[in-house]
Design a protein around this motif. Structure first.
Motif, short mmCIF file in Angstrom:
data_model
loop_
_atom_site.label_atom_id
_atom_site.label_comp_id
_atom_site.label_asym_id
_atom_site.label_seq_id
_atom_site.Cartn_x
_atom_site.Cartn_y
_atom_site.Cartn_z
N ASP A 1 5.37 6.74 0.59
CA ASP A 1 5.89 6.55 1.94
C ASP A 1 6.42 5.14 2.20
OD1 ASP A 1 5.84 6.35 4.97
OD2 ASP A 1 5.12 8.40 4.72
N ASP B 1 3.08 2.57 3.08
CA ASP B 1 3.63 2.43 4.43
C ASP B 1 2.61 1.80 5.38
OD1 ASP B 1 5.85 3.12 6.37
OD2 ASP B 1 4.20 4.18 7.32
N HIS C 1 3.00 -1.69 7.45
CA HIS C 1 2.88 -1.85 8.90
C HIS C 1 1.87 -2.94 9.25
CE1 HIS C 1 5.58 1.19 10.32
NE2 HIS C 1 5.05 2.10 9.52
N HIS D 1 11.64 6.89 3.80
CA HIS D 1 12.54 5.97 4.53
C HIS D 1 12.41 4.58 3.91
CE1 HIS D 1 8.99 4.27 6.54
NE2 HIS D 1 8.61 5.51 6.83
N ARG E 1 12.87 0.20 4.89
CA ARG E 1 12.30 -0.69 5.90
C ARG E 1 13.29 -1.81 6.20
NH1 ARG E 1 7.15 1.03 5.14
NH2 ARG E 1 6.62 0.02 7.09
N HIS F 1 10.28 -0.08 10.34
CA HIS F 1 11.42 0.78 10.00
C HIS F 1 12.00 1.43 11.24
CE1 HIS F 1 8.51 4.25 9.75
NE2 HIS F 1 7.72 3.30 9.32
ZN LIG Z 1 6.00 4.02 8.71
#
Ligand SMILES: [Zn+2]
Length: 338
Positions: A29, A214, A218, A261, A263, A272
């Motif tokens: 991720d 991910d 974050h 995805h 970033r 993102h």
């Molecule tokens: Zn995320």
């Protein structure tokens, strides 16, 4: 003589086609193409030289022609966030309805739905996922495939005492060794269960969804984010070693790796948003099965714009099943036979 050679070749082709091909899809991720293709980007946070390679084992295989990389692909949704991303890559359709991480279960037919409807059993179609919300993207009619998501304990009947001990231990640990974020278990438990399932059930299509990367991003923990990419390299290596011990199943199994995805760039790397060009950019790796590599010359067209919509047709191509095409499914396989 020519005739004999021709019939031999025909026999060989028939034989290859007759052997069932399998695919393992791995998603990690929110991993940027920057780290995947250019290594460490922020030496001041990572305390390593800029450009330090994070996937050395995979890159070695690429040099040997056993892996093909696609560094410039686009997402197929407008949001650059996870759930729309997973919905589009599993259905092969552009996602314009689900716009955040809390949509209802997908109404789109996914690759799992169609493989199930083509007669592949629940045992041979499996998803092991770290992230709770993935449950909403994998099948339009839940219950058709084997799935184990977030903190669900994993059990199955007719286990040997050793297998039972192993599963009890993983089930117990994943609920007590909790990550600092909510909504997912650590990837190490997802991966442990995936390996178990792979060896015991030899699935036609196994999906492994990893999410630590991910979450660390974050939290702005760059070193830990990098570490989850290094773990991906080790995990692919481990899967290939396992496949090597699995005889003809292993020789007929391909691996596809991608992310949901990208970033932001620079100091915006933890975030993102679709407003960031680099969050819309994704990538993938394809490791065709040994059988495919030994028997076919492959071609891949590098001019066409590529996107998440190509992942599903690529998996169908590697599985040797007819691709779902037309309508909203406009993707094409990333690789083809010459
Ligand atoms: Zn995320």
């Amino acid at each position: 003589m020519k005739k004999i050679i021709f019939s031999f070749l025909f026999f060989l082709c028939q034989n290859i086609l007759a052997q069932k091909q399998n695919v393992i899809l791995i998603t990690i991720d929110g991993v940027r193409f920057q780290e995947i293709f250019h290594g460490v980007r922020f030496p001041e946070i990572a305390q390593e030289e800029r450009g330090t390679e994070l996937l050395p084992k995979l890159k070695r295989l690429e040099k040997l022609g056993k892996v093909i990389s696609f560094p410039r692909m686009h997402i197929a949704n407008k949001m650059a966030i996870s759930l729309p991303g997973y919905r589009s890559l599993l259905s092969g359709e552009f996602e314009n309805i689900c716009k955040w991480n809390r949509c209802p279960n997908t109404f789109r037919k996914t690759i799992f739905d169609d493989l199930f409807e083509s007669g592949i059993s629940k045992e041979k179609l499996a998803t092991f996922a770290s992230w709770k919300q993935l449950a909403l993207a994998i099948e339009s009619q839940p219950g058709r495939i084997t799935r184990n998501i977030e903190f669900e304990p994993y059990f199955e009947p007719n286990l040997t005492p050793r297998e039972e001990r192993f599963l009890n231990e993983v089930n117990e640990k994943m609920r007590t060794d909790l990550p600092p974020w909510r909504g997912s278990r650590y990837d190490k438990y997802t991966f442990a269960l995936s390996k178990f399932y792979l060896q015991k059930h030899r699935p036609r299509f196994l999906y492994i969804q990893l999410v630590d990367s991910d979450e660390y991003a974050h939290e702005r923990k760059y070193k830990k984010y990098l570490n989850s990419i290094r773990e991906l390299d080790d995990r692919i290596d481990e899967l290939l070693k396992i496949l090597n011990t699995m005889g003809s199943y292993g020789k007929n199994t391909s691996i596809v790796i991608t992310t949901d995805h990208g970033r932001g760039r620079g100091f915006l790397w933890p975030i993102h948003l679709s407003a960031f060009t680099s969050a819309n950019q994704v990538w993938s790796y394809v490791l065709p099965s040994k059988k495919i590599l030994d028997n076919h010359q492959l071609k891949y067209q590098n001019l066409r714009r590529k996107s998440h919509l190509d992942i599903r047709p690529t998996i169908e191509f590697l599985l040797g099943v007819p691709p779902k095409s037309g309508g909203a499914n406009t993707g094409r396989p990333l690789i083809e036979f010459k």
